[in-house]
Write an enzyme that holds these catalytic residues in place. Structure first.
Site, PDB file in Angstrom:
ATOM      1  CG  HIS A 197     -10.894 -42.144 108.301  1.00  0.00           C
ATOM      2  ND1 HIS A 197     -12.132 -42.345 108.894  1.00  0.00           N
ATOM      3  CD2 HIS A 197     -11.148 -41.730 107.028  1.00  0.00           C
ATOM      4  CE1 HIS A 197     -13.088 -42.077 108.004  1.00  0.00           C
ATOM      5  NE2 HIS A 197     -12.508 -41.713 106.871  1.00  0.00           N
ATOM      6  CB  CYS A 293     -14.198 -40.261 114.077  1.00  0.00           C
ATOM      7  SG  CYS A 293     -14.116 -41.890 114.728  1.00  0.00           S
TER       8      CYS A 293
HETATM    9  N1  ARG Z   1     -18.017 -47.132 110.141  1.00  0.00           N
HETATM   10  C1  ARG Z   1     -17.479 -45.848 109.795  1.00  0.00           C
HETATM   11  C2  ARG Z   1     -16.767 -45.926 108.442  1.00  0.00           C
HETATM   12  O1  ARG Z   1     -16.175 -46.943 108.155  1.00  0.00           O
HETATM   13  C3  ARG Z   1     -16.548 -45.398 110.886  1.00  0.00           C
HETATM   14  C4  ARG Z   1     -15.960 -44.040 110.690  1.00  0.00           C
HETATM   15  C5  ARG Z   1     -15.105 -43.641 111.854  1.00  0.00           C
HETATM   16  N2  ARG Z   1     -14.529 -42.403 111.636  1.00  0.00           N
HETATM   17  C6  ARG Z   1     -13.212 -42.097 111.712  1.00  0.00           C
HETATM   18  N3  ARG Z   1     -12.854 -40.894 111.423  1.00  0.00           N
HETATM   19  N4  ARG Z   1     -12.309 -42.969 112.017  1.00  0.00           N
HETATM   20  O2  ARG Z   1     -16.807 -45.021 107.657  1.00  0.00           O
END
Ligand code: ARG
Length: 299
Positions: A197, A293
């Protein structure tokens, strides 16, 4: 300039950060308590080895610590009710992208999650934002994935959106993001699956300064970052991975809430004039998330 999507420095003719309209600071944050938080599958490399390995009571204490840090930074925290079976709902930066348009209308653009297990989180957020009076917008093409503020990040105090793509969101989504918020979007391509991300490798500190993990990006994206931000600070691999240091949350370009153990990044932030609040989010890093997040900025 208002609806443009910039893909490379060649597109930037006529673009200037100074000419971007101003955006109000967020009014508060939304969080989701970790009642049902867990690691049940592997959606990103951080999760490997952690299935069933979350310490629930520690996760709850860490979540309270993050909430208190936002309050200390001057942001009231609202909560959305957690839903049983939605183990990633605690990461409430991903299901939507929220902001105001130039007429100051509050908009909630619904995400279209890459993983089917996370798609089930979106309706709860849609209902929450609708109830609060936000205008709900959805992408026209239900086949395009878009993971909200995990990949779309507002430039501090400016009407400009940075749009990450490559793993979770698709570049096609950003034409509509630009149109919905009447704001230009600068696309950034992610090329390292550990940094899946944009919020794992890109952390605007002030309107002039950004913290990045450089090798998460392709060359053209790095060039865009260097062209637009006068100051580009970098996180080392250890702090970027172990402490998810680029997933810090910076509040109003004044306070940074940062995972503890990232000493160099904390110093960079202090040099840029930020007050640094260190918290421990180790139970969430097991799932690939940290402070940024665990909340959605509200407008
Ligand atoms: N386990 C979640 C996923 O893989 C974690 C999301 C974390 N969010 C972020 N914006 N980095 O989707």
């Amino acid at each position: 300039m208002s609806h443009s999507v910039y893909r490379g420095v060649g597109d930037l003719k006529g673009f200037s950060l100074k000419n971007c309209q101003s955006m109000p600071d967020p009014t508060g944050v939304l969080m989701c308590a970790p009642d049902f938080y867990d690691v049940v599958d592997i959606k990103n490399p951080f999760m490997a080895g952690h299935i069933g390995g979350v310490n629930r009571s520690l996760a709850r204490r860490q979540w309270e610590e993050v909430r208190t840090a936002f309050e200390t930074a001057g942001k009231g925290v609202l909560a959305i009710d957690p839903v049983q079976g939605l183990e990633d709902m605690v990461f409430c930066a991903n299901q939507t992208f929220v902001g105001v348009d130039p007429k100051m209308e509050r908009i909630c653009l619904l995400g279209q999650m890459r993983h089917s297990s996370r798609r089930r989180e979106v309706p709860a957020f849609e209902a929450w934002f609708k109830d609060k009076g936000y205008r709900i917008v959805r992408l026209k093409d239900p086949g395009v994935s878009f993971e909200g503020a995990g990949d779309a990040i507002w430039h501090p105090a400016k009407r400009l959106i940075w749009g990450g793509h490559g793993f979770r969101s698709q570049p096609e989504a950003y034409e509509e993001v630009a149109r919905a918020f009447e704001s230009p979007v600068v696309l950034l391509k992610l090329v390292n699956e550990r940094f899946y991300h944009l919020d794992t490798c890109f952390c605007p500190l002030t309107s002039e300064a950004v913290l990045i993990y450089p090798s998460a990006f392709d060359a053209e994206s790095l060039e865009l970052i260097l062209k637009i931000f006068p100051i580009v600070l970098t996180a080392g691999e250890g702090e970027a991975i172990r402490s998810m240091a680029c997933n810090a949350a910076v509040v109003d370009a004044k306070t940074a809430i940062l995972q503890k153990g990232a000493a160099s990044v904390a110093r960079h932030m202090a040099v840029m004039g930020l007050k640094v609040i260190e918290v421990d989010t180790s139970e969430y890093i097991k799932s690939g998330g940290s402070v940024y997040c665990m909340k959605m900025f509200l407008y």
